[in-house]
Every structure is written in structure tokens, then in C-alpha cells.
Enzyme design. Structure first.
Site, short mmCIF file in Angstrom:
data_model
loop_
_atom_site.label_atom_id
_atom_site.label_comp_id
_atom_site.label_asym_id
_atom_site.label_seq_id
_atom_site.Cartn_x
_atom_site.Cartn_y
_atom_site.Cartn_z
N LYS A 49 -11.70 -14.02 -7.03
CA LYS A 49 -12.51 -14.50 -5.90
C LYS A 49 -12.61 -16.02 -5.84
O LYS A 49 -12.74 -16.59 -4.76
CB LYS A 49 -13.91 -13.89 -5.97
CG LYS A 49 -13.92 -12.36 -5.89
CD LYS A 49 -13.64 -11.85 -4.50
CE LYS A 49 -13.73 -10.33 -4.42
NZ LYS A 49 -13.34 -9.82 -3.09
N GLU A 106 -21.54 -12.76 1.57
CA GLU A 106 -21.93 -11.40 1.20
C GLU A 106 -21.29 -11.12 -0.15
O GLU A 106 -20.31 -11.75 -0.51
CB GLU A 106 -21.39 -10.40 2.24
CG GLU A 106 -19.93 -9.98 2.04
CD GLU A 106 -18.92 -11.11 2.20
OE1 GLU A 106 -19.26 -12.12 2.83
OE2 GLU A 106 -17.79 -10.98 1.68
N SER A 114 -7.49 -7.82 -11.16
CA SER A 114 -8.24 -8.77 -10.32
C SER A 114 -9.49 -9.34 -10.98
O SER A 114 -9.94 -10.42 -10.62
CB SER A 114 -8.60 -8.11 -8.99
OG SER A 114 -9.32 -6.91 -9.22
C1 LIG Z 1 -12.68 -7.82 -9.58
C2 LIG Z 1 -12.59 -7.41 -8.17
N1 LIG Z 1 -11.46 -6.86 -7.71
C3 LIG Z 1 -11.35 -6.45 -6.43
C4 LIG Z 1 -12.40 -6.55 -5.54
C5 LIG Z 1 -12.21 -6.01 -4.16
O1 LIG Z 1 -12.03 -7.01 -3.19
P1 LIG Z 1 -10.61 -7.28 -2.55
O2 LIG Z 1 -10.07 -5.98 -2.09
O3 LIG Z 1 -10.92 -8.22 -1.44
O4 LIG Z 1 -9.73 -7.91 -3.57
C6 LIG Z 1 -13.59 -7.13 -5.96
C7 LIG Z 1 -14.72 -7.26 -5.03
O5 LIG Z 1 -15.82 -7.50 -5.30
C8 LIG Z 1 -13.69 -7.57 -7.31
O6 LIG Z 1 -14.82 -8.11 -7.77
#
Ligand SMILES: Cc1ncc(COP(=O)(O)O)c(C=O)c1O
Lengths: 248, 405
Positions: free
Chosen positions: B93, B115, B382
Site C-alpha cells: 500500500k 478508507e 502483498s
Molecule cells: C496485504 C494486503 N493485500 C491485499 C489487499 C487488498 O487490496 P488490493 O486488492 O487493492 O491489493 C490489502 C488491503 O487491505 C492488504 O492489506
């Protein structure tokens, strides 16, 4: 022009409220179609949408109620409806369904001018008004464009913000509306935040209609704890008071 | 240029998807943002400042790690993890919030709203705001405040105000509604730092571009470490930002298969999952036209996921486009599969993934098992799972009780 939420607390009462508002002199009525994610609405209208949806109010039920009500009503009804709902129903189908129920037009608050071509085309063909909004953040050349594309009337939003009663309204409204007036022959109605006779006294001279939402929705909501006749009477008196301020 | 690189068009359309379905009040701010982003994109000093932050503040490039023990356990393809969990603040993020913070500064706005679901975007926003001296308000659903408590503390420590949202399902979707309502009244002085590739144009494009650093690095690292591109890339999809940043630089590489993994929740029954690309249909939500979970009247349906960051009824418009043209395939992983994958990765590699990322891990384990050791599967890891430890303990305990009784 009063705004009421369809189906809060139930559709029978919504019909009674609209009738009362028109009997007391309202020249048009705006009916809010409950939506699950209304980002232009403040807490009062949001909560009324949530209550209506909790009761499983469907678009078909709303059109059915309107189909019975509008033939005997002395003033037109327009719907305030999210594009999410119009799109899912199908643009053509939404317009024809609303028209069959005696509805005169639609205000689609989340459909800005860039995205409105397809719906506008259908509305024109069906002789159904598509009322577009101009706000304090609208640049002037854009306001002119919106004025050209609107049918029915122009909805001037008094504040940069969401619906809900305000104590004071921005002073620039009068000038902004006066400017807009010179760009168009369409009627201009002002809404958002209006709730008091003094608002009405200031804005009535520059507008063709004033839209009052949260102040009415809040009073309708009292029907869950008070006798309905009493609530109807109070809403009628409240609107009559505003209309009297308009005449002053 | 191939068709897929030319999206979105000037009106923010990815094929039929995207657009801008918001109140007129927000139009000017969105036009200004699009214009500022356009200027910044052509400004070398903007990119240089962002690159410097990404290197020295975030710690990029993040490693591409060969998960040897996990791969051996699966007995198939080699699994590589793109370690976004090692970024400052523990998730992808931050790539987006630093970019948007620089834009906020350029626009001269002193206040930021955001948000958050899992709280990772909230923490990344609070961090970027602290770093740039911006006032920060984060909207978060009450249910998410409960299940992601550690991130709530972090946001406050970073100087942000966290506003609980008690409407609707008290999760991410309601937090977005509340942030948009705030923006309606404060748009002249406030930037809405949206956390995923969702919302009205130009947000899906801007967030994708800021996250595309993930895929660009991965592509280079694959060539360096594997000597070629991988067979498959897997990422989880909530709003879709980590997936979009990972996939976008590979879109023209026809030989690379890509899989987005949505939240399969408890079952494929409506209300039990959060997988609009798998089970939904196109509709309008939060300012754009994309796959969404709606009833026949267009009302948004309740959704469920064990992971707060994926517990969202909509998805980014570009994912809808990639699904439509068949470039990316979308599947889902159930809560149970995700908890199992979390456990597997923790024990095999000593890495606690975020529950969101564990969705991608679950799918990668399946894919790798069916492939041969000369093939490679890259997973976008992620975020890290520290934030989820308590919630997982609670879930494990209540599951044990269910089994025993
Ligand atoms: C670690 C992590 N991965 C994925 C996501 C999902 O978001 P996005 O689909 O935008 O990557 C989030 C959302 O809070 C997250 O914290």
C-alpha cells in the site's frame, strides 16, 4: 418541493405523505428511491434508505404504489435515483417503468454530464425529464453545458456537500443562481440544506422552486413512534409554513 | 501500441468498464487530479523524488525470494515470492500513498482522507501524511477496527485520526462511502487518497501506475534470477491494486499466465464470499462500472471474507476488462484454504503472510503442485501477517470449539 423516501416506514404511508404535501400546496414532489450506498446523502436520508431496504422495499413495489397514486395527484412526481439502480434495471426499462407509473422525470445524482448521454437520449425520446445538477464547485463553462443538456429543470445544489439540514446557507447562492438564470430559460430549483422559513425567504425570490429533504424525512421517521395522523398533520403544517414564507 | 496498453481512454474507460459515476460536486476535483497527474507524469523531478523515496524510505526493490521448502513440499513448480511484505509499513500500500502524497503536495491540499479495510492502507496513508506534514483522517468500519486492532494503534501513533464507521456492514465498503461523503464537503482543501484501483477516473489509473513498480521489478528480477519470465503469476484481488501493479507490466507477455484470487469466504452462496469477478455481474458502485455483487434492483449485497482487505463487493474496472478480454483468469480461495495456506507458509518458510496475501499463496500451492520443477510460479506476497495473528488465534479457537461440540 418536498423530498420523501419511498417505503419509510412503508409505501402506504409514503403515498399518504405525498398526498398530504400536495394537498397543502407543494407544486412537485421528489421521491427518493432507497439505495444501499448513497454517497451524496447525509445521515437522515441514509438512515431512511437503510430502514426502507431493511423492509425489503423493491423498485417494482415503488412503481406499483406510484401507479395507483399519480393519476389522482394534482402535482408531478420525480424520482431521485442512483445510477446503480437505473443501470441494473436497464435504462430503457427504468424510464418506461417510471413513465407507466406516472413519474415525470428523474434526478440521478451520481450521473455527471460526461456519463449521461445514453440515458439522456432515451429520456428525450420518451419525453421524460432528466434533471441535472449544478453545484458550487461546477466551473461556469461546465455549468453552461449542463444547462444545455438538462430537461425539466436545473437542480442547483446550494452547498458543496451532502444532504442534511443546515443552520446557514452560503451567501454566494443568490449570485450563482442569478448568473445561471442568464444562461438558460429552464426553471431553476435549489436544494440541499434548506429547512427554515428564513432560508425560503432568501432563496424564493431567485428560484423557481425549493427542495426540502432531510427536514421532512426526519418528520416522517417519527411515524414509527407517533400516531400517523399526527405526523401527517405536522408535516403538512411544516410545509404550509415554508410555503407561506415563499409568498412573503 | 497494443490495445491493452492504451487503457484507460480519456474518460477513464477500460473497454466498457470504469468511467466516473459520482456527484457533480466531485467532478472538478477529479479533473484537477487527472490534470495534475498528467503534469507530474511528464515531470522528471516528480519521478526522481518518488524513486528516491521508494528506495531509501520504503526499502525497494523488494526481493524476489525462492521459497525452496514450500516448493519442495508441493512437489511441482518452483514458487517465488515477491516480498511486498518487507516494505516499510508491511504491505504494497505504501507504493501508492507516497505517490499520492506527492500529488497532494503539488495540488497544495493540506488535508488527506482515506478508507481502510485491513488497516494496511490506513497505516500507509498515515505514514505518508506524517512524512509530508499532511493532516490525516482515516475511515474504518467498526468490524474491521475490531479484527485489525494492531493497525488502528499504529495509525493513531502516526498522528492520524481514525473515524469508526457504523453504517451498513461496518466494513470496507461503508468506509469508502463515508470517505466519499467527507470529500463531498471538503473537496476544496482535501485529497481523497483512495487505497485501491477502484473509484471514479482517474483513481484506477493512478493507483495502478504507482503500484506497477511491483511488476516492473518482478520482471527484471525474473530475468536476472530465472533467466526468463515465469509461467504463472498469482495475486490476491480485493479492490485489486497489488494484482494490478503486479500484472500490468506483464500484460503484453502472452506466455505469462496470470491468476487473480478473490475471497471465496465460506461458500459460493451469495453473501458468503467477496468474489464479484467470479460470481458477480457488471454494475455501478463507488463511482465506476465494474463487476460487483448486487441484487436485481442494483442494491449492493453483503459480502464476507475472513480477510478485511478483501471483504469488498466491488473490484477495479481494469480487472473487469482483463477478465472480459481473457488476459487474466480469476478464481477464489475459501477461508479454510486461506487459513491452511497461512499455516503452511509460516511453517515451511518462516513467513507470516497477511490473510489477504494468503489467498494468493493458497492458489499458488495448487498451481505449483500440478506443474513441473522446470516451471515457475510467482506470487505477489502483498503484506505481512502480524496484524492478523490475534484474529487467527480467535478463529482457530472458535473452530476447535465447533469441532469439539
Ligand atoms: C496485504 C494486503 N493485500 C491485499 C489487499 C487488498 O487490496 P488490493 O486488492 O487493492 O491489493 C490489502 C488491503 O487491505 C492488504 O492489506
Amino acid at each position: 418541493m418536498p423530498f420523501v423516501t419511498a417505503g419509510d416506514p412503508d409505501l402506504d404511508f409514503t403515498a399518504e405523505v405525498i398526498r398530504q404535501l400536495v394537498d397543502r400546496g407543494s407544486s412537485m414532489c421528489e421521491l427518493g428511491i432507497p439505495y444501499s450506498d448513497p454517497i451524496a446523502d447525509g445521515p437522515v436520508i441514509q438512515a431512511s434508505y437503510t430502514r426502507a431496504l431493511d423492509k425489503k422495499i423493491k423498485l417494482a413495489d415503488i412503481f406499483q404504489m406510484l401507479g395507483r397514486l399519480t393519476p389522482t395527484l394534482a402535482a408531478p412526481v420525480v424520482t431521485m435515483v442512483s445510477y446503480a439502480i437505473v443501470y441494473r434495471r436497464g435504462l430503457e426499462e427504468y424510464v418506461s417503468g417510471a413513465k407507466a407509473a406516472g413519474v415525470a422525470g428523474a434526478i440521478v445524482p451520481d450521473l455527471p454530464a460526461e456519463e449521461s448521454a445514453a440515458l439522456a437520449e432515451i429520456c428525450r425520446r420518451e419525453d421524460f425529464s432528466l434533471i441535472q445538477l449544478v453545484t458550487p464547485t461546477t466551473p461556469r463553462d461546465r455549468a453552461r453545458l449542463i444547462a444545455e443538456r438538462t430537461t425539466g429543470f436545473i437542480y442547483y445544489v446550494s452547498v458543496a456537500g451532502i444532504t442534511g439540514e443546515r443552520n446557514e446557507l452560503p451567501r454566494e447562492i443568490v449570485d450563482n443562481v442569478a448568473w445561471l438564470r442568464r444562461q438558460t430559460d429552464l426553471p431553476i430549483c435549489i436544494g440541499f440544506g434548506i429547512s427554515r422559513p428564513e432560508h425560503v425567504r432568501t432563496l424564493a425570490p431567485v428560484s423557481d422552486g425549493l427542495i426540502v429533504g432531510s427536514a421532512i424525512v426526519r418528520r416522517v421517521a417519527e411515524a414509527s413512534t407517533k400516531p400517523r395522523d399526527e405526523v401527517l398533520e405536522e408535516i403538512g403544517d411544516y410545509v404550509a409554513g415554508l410555503l407561506a414564507a415563499m409568498e412573503e | 501500441m497494443p490495445a491493452t496498453s492504451r487503457v484507460p481512454d480519456n474518460s477513464g474507460r477500460f473497454g466498457p468498464f470504469g468511467g466516473r459515476f459520482v456527484p457533480e460536486t466531485l467532478t472538478r476535483a477529479l479533473d484537477e487530479l487527472a490534470a495534475e497527474y498528467d503534469k507530474a507524469s511528464g515531470d522528471e523531478s516528480f519521478q526522481a523524488e518518488l524513486d528516491d523515496l521508494l528506495r531509501n524510505y520504503v526499502g525497494r526493490p523488494s526481493p524476489l525470494y525462492f521459497a525452496e521448502r514450500l516448493s519442495r513440499q508441493c512437489g511441482g513448480a518452483r514458487i517465488y515470492l515477491k516480498r511486498e511484505d518487507l516494505n516499510h509499513t508491511g504491505a504494497h500500500k505504501i507504493n501508492n500513498t507516497l505517490g499520492q502524497a506527492l500529488l497532494t503536495k503539488r495540488m497544495g491540499k493540506p488535508r488527506v482522507i482515506a478508507e481502510t479495510g485491513a488497516g494496511q492502507h490506513g497505516v500507509a496513508t498515515a505514514t505518508a501524511c506524517a512524512r509530508f506534514g499532511l493532516k490525516c483522517v482515516v475511515y474504518m468500519g467498526e468490524e474491521d477496527i475490531r479484527r485489525q486492532a494492531p493497525n488502528v494503534f499504529s495509525m493513531k501513533l502516526l498522528g492520524a485520526e481514525v473515524r469508526p464507521v457504523s453504517s451498513g456492514s461496518r466494513t470496507l465498503r461503508d468506509a469508502i462511502n463515508e470517505a466519499m461523503r467527507d470529500w463531498m464537503s471538503t473537496v476544496e482543501t482535501t485529497h481523497y487518497m483512495i487505497g485501491s484501483v477502484v473509484g471514479p477516473h482517474p483513481f484506477p489509473m493512478i493507483v495502478r501506475d504507482f503500484q506497477a513498480v511491483i511488476g516492473r521489478e518482478t520482471r527484471r528480477q525474473c530475468i536476472d534470477q530465472l533467466g526468463r519470465l515465469p509461467e504463472v503469476i498469482v495475486a490476491c484481488v480485493g479492490g485489486g491494486s497489488n494484482a494490478s501493479g503486479m500484472f500490468y507490466p506483464f500484460i503484453e507477455d502472452g506466455g505469462v499466465a496470470m491468476v487473480g484470487v478473490e475471497a471465496g469466504g465460506r461458500s459460493d452462496k451469495m453473501g458468503d464470499h467477496a468474489a464479484p469477478l467470479c460470481f458477480g455481474r457488471p454494475g455501478v458502485l463507488h463511482g465506476s462500472y465494474s463487476f460487483v455483487m448486487q441484487d436485481e434492483d442494483g442494491q449492493t449485497c453483503d459480502v464476507h471474507s475472513v480477510s478485511a482487505g478483501l471483504d469488498y463487493p466491488g473490484t477495479g474496472p481494469e480487472h473487469s476488462f482483463w477478465k472480459q478480454i481473457g488476459r487474466v483468469s480469476y478464481t477464489n480461495a475459501t477461508d479454510d484454504e486461506v487459513l491452511a495456506a497461512f499455516d503452511t507458509l509460516a511453517k515451511a518458510e518462516g513467513i507470516l503472510p497477511a490473510l489477504e496475501s494468503a489467498h494468493a499463496v493458497a492458489e499458488a500451492i495448487k498451481l505449483a503442485t500440478d506443474r513441473t520443477p522446470d516451471e515457475s510460479v510467482v506470487v505477489c506476497l502483498s503484506g505481512r501477517g502480524d496484524k492478523d495473528a490475534q484474529e487467527i488465534a480467535r478463529l482457530t479457537e472458535s473452530r476447535k470449539l465447533r469441532v469439539e461440540s
